[in-house]
Design an enzyme around this catalytic site. Sequence first.
Site, PDB file in Angstrom:
ATOM      1  N   HIS A 128       0.836  -1.205   0.000  1.00  0.00           N
ATOM      2  CA  HIS A 128       0.000   0.000   0.000  1.00  0.00           C
ATOM      3  C   HIS A 128       0.868   1.250   0.000  1.00  0.00           C
ATOM      4  O   HIS A 128       0.420   2.324  -0.388  1.00  0.00           O
ATOM      5  CB  HIS A 128      -0.919   0.035   1.221  1.00  0.00           C
ATOM      6  CG  HIS A 128      -1.843  -1.136   1.307  1.00  0.00           C
ATOM      7  ND1 HIS A 128      -2.873  -1.320   0.416  1.00  0.00           N
ATOM      8  CD2 HIS A 128      -1.878  -2.188   2.149  1.00  0.00           C
ATOM      9  CE1 HIS A 128      -3.510  -2.443   0.721  1.00  0.00           C
ATOM     10  NE2 HIS A 128      -2.922  -2.984   1.762  1.00  0.00           N
ATOM     11  N   HIS A 167       5.671   6.817   6.283  1.00  0.00           N
ATOM     12  CA  HIS A 167       5.304   6.319   4.954  1.00  0.00           C
ATOM     13  C   HIS A 167       4.734   7.479   4.144  1.00  0.00           C
ATOM     14  O   HIS A 167       4.488   8.561   4.685  1.00  0.00           O
ATOM     15  CB  HIS A 167       4.278   5.176   5.080  1.00  0.00           C
ATOM     16  CG  HIS A 167       3.019   5.603   5.768  1.00  0.00           C
ATOM     17  ND1 HIS A 167       2.824   5.475   7.127  1.00  0.00           N
ATOM     18  CD2 HIS A 167       1.891   6.217   5.297  1.00  0.00           C
ATOM     19  CE1 HIS A 167       1.638   5.965   7.449  1.00  0.00           C
ATOM     20  NE2 HIS A 167       1.050   6.431   6.357  1.00  0.00           N
ATOM     21  N   HIS A 194       1.951   8.816   0.938  1.00  0.00           N
ATOM     22  CA  HIS A 194       0.781   8.585   0.086  1.00  0.00           C
ATOM     23  C   HIS A 194       0.998   9.446  -1.152  1.00  0.00           C
ATOM     24  O   HIS A 194       1.413  10.592  -1.040  1.00  0.00           O
ATOM     25  CB  HIS A 194      -0.505   9.021   0.787  1.00  0.00           C
ATOM     26  CG  HIS A 194      -0.767   8.261   2.061  1.00  0.00           C
ATOM     27  ND1 HIS A 194      -1.557   7.139   2.109  1.00  0.00           N
ATOM     28  CD2 HIS A 194      -0.305   8.449   3.322  1.00  0.00           C
ATOM     29  CE1 HIS A 194      -1.592   6.681   3.347  1.00  0.00           C
ATOM     30  NE2 HIS A 194      -0.842   7.459   4.114  1.00  0.00           N
ATOM     31  N   GLU A 242      -3.710  12.961   1.178  1.00  0.00           N
ATOM     32  CA  GLU A 242      -4.961  12.464   1.756  1.00  0.00           C
ATOM     33  C   GLU A 242      -5.752  13.623   2.350  1.00  0.00           C
ATOM     34  O   GLU A 242      -6.926  13.791   2.071  1.00  0.00           O
ATOM     35  CB  GLU A 242      -4.651  11.421   2.827  1.00  0.00           C
ATOM     36  CG  GLU A 242      -3.983  10.184   2.255  1.00  0.00           C
ATOM     37  CD  GLU A 242      -4.211   8.986   3.137  1.00  0.00           C
ATOM     38  OE1 GLU A 242      -3.927   9.077   4.334  1.00  0.00           O
ATOM     39  OE2 GLU A 242      -4.685   7.965   2.622  1.00  0.00           O
ATOM     40  N   HIS A 296       3.593  10.748   6.294  1.00  0.00           N
ATOM     41  CA  HIS A 296       3.018  10.510   7.629  1.00  0.00           C
ATOM     42  C   HIS A 296       4.054   9.895   8.547  1.00  0.00           C
ATOM     43  O   HIS A 296       4.539   8.793   8.295  1.00  0.00           O
ATOM     44  CB  HIS A 296       1.816   9.562   7.530  1.00  0.00           C
ATOM     45  CG  HIS A 296       0.621  10.191   6.898  1.00  0.00           C
ATOM     46  ND1 HIS A 296      -0.395   9.468   6.318  1.00  0.00           N
ATOM     47  CD2 HIS A 296       0.270  11.505   6.783  1.00  0.00           C
ATOM     48  CE1 HIS A 296      -1.323  10.309   5.859  1.00  0.00           C
ATOM     49  NE2 HIS A 296      -0.933  11.546   6.122  1.00  0.00           N
ATOM     50  N   THR A 309      -6.015   6.246   8.271  1.00  0.00           N
ATOM     51  CA  THR A 309      -6.687   6.548   6.999  1.00  0.00           C
ATOM     52  C   THR A 309      -6.895   5.310   6.140  1.00  0.00           C
ATOM     53  O   THR A 309      -7.417   5.413   5.034  1.00  0.00           O
ATOM     54  CB  THR A 309      -5.881   7.571   6.178  1.00  0.00           C
ATOM     55  OG1 THR A 309      -4.600   7.000   5.880  1.00  0.00           O
ATOM     56  CG2 THR A 309      -5.712   8.876   6.931  1.00  0.00           C
TER      57      THR A 309
END
Length: 251
Positions: free
Chosen positions: A64, A94, A96, A106, A119, A199
């Site tokens: 992910h 990590h 996104h 996000e 994050h 999230t």
Amino acid sequence: TGNQWGYGEEDGPSSWYKDYPIAEGARQSPINIAPEEAVYDHGLPPISLHYDNCTSTNISNNGHSVVVEFDDVDDRSVIQGGPLENAYRLKQFHFHWGGKGCHGSEHTVAGKTYTSELHLVHWNAAKYSSFAEAAVAPDGLAVLGVFLEIGDERGGLNKITDSLYMVKFKGTVTDFRDFNPNCLLPSSLKYWTYPGSLTTPPLYESVTWIVLTEPICVSEKQVGGWVYGWVYGYLLSDVLIYLLPKLINYN
Ligand code: SG4
Ligand code: ZN
């Protein structure tokens, strides 16, 4: 079922409630931050970050995201202050992001989406005995969010992008030592804060969000490298469709 979530049409965020009913809960993240509606709280102290050079251990691809993990047996790398009652230990960070021309953050700010979002995940080791225990507690986690936008190159990010080829496939992991996340922070630590959630499934409502108002700049090449140099060549292999779901549109 339970673990077949993703970001596609069938398995994306709007269907997560089926396996994770808390998706319809009262403190779900991410949110759109409306700066006009945010209330300035004079009682909130600044946040302070104490990150030790030596606590990073490895970098991995969990299907992910790309995750850098930290040794969290002691309080060498912590966040404190702001809305937090005590120090929270750094566990991992990590990113996104989206595909070409997409916006991958996000959280949004007044409706604006940033290129990517970092994050840094911390847990309340003063109160809970493990990350797993903290992850289900209302005051268990603190995530520091940093927006990335396109601009000048960010030197600190190169150490990460240079390692991505080592973790092309879902489930792969490689050593990643002596990385200090200070090099990924903007000069100002001004922040917005609100009580929210993870999230992604299991979406636990255990996160005190601290989102920095100032983004950092990364170059097009640095992010483009993620999308093309690293991922594009492997688009048809198992992983990266999950890892960079929005790339499917460019297949
Ligand atoms: C991403 O999927 C990370 O890879 C996960 O990290 C993370 O899970 C998840 O996002 C949710 O975290 O800060 N975005 S978030 O709310 O941190 C956790 C791992 O699975 C529990 C290691
Ligand atoms: Zn995240």
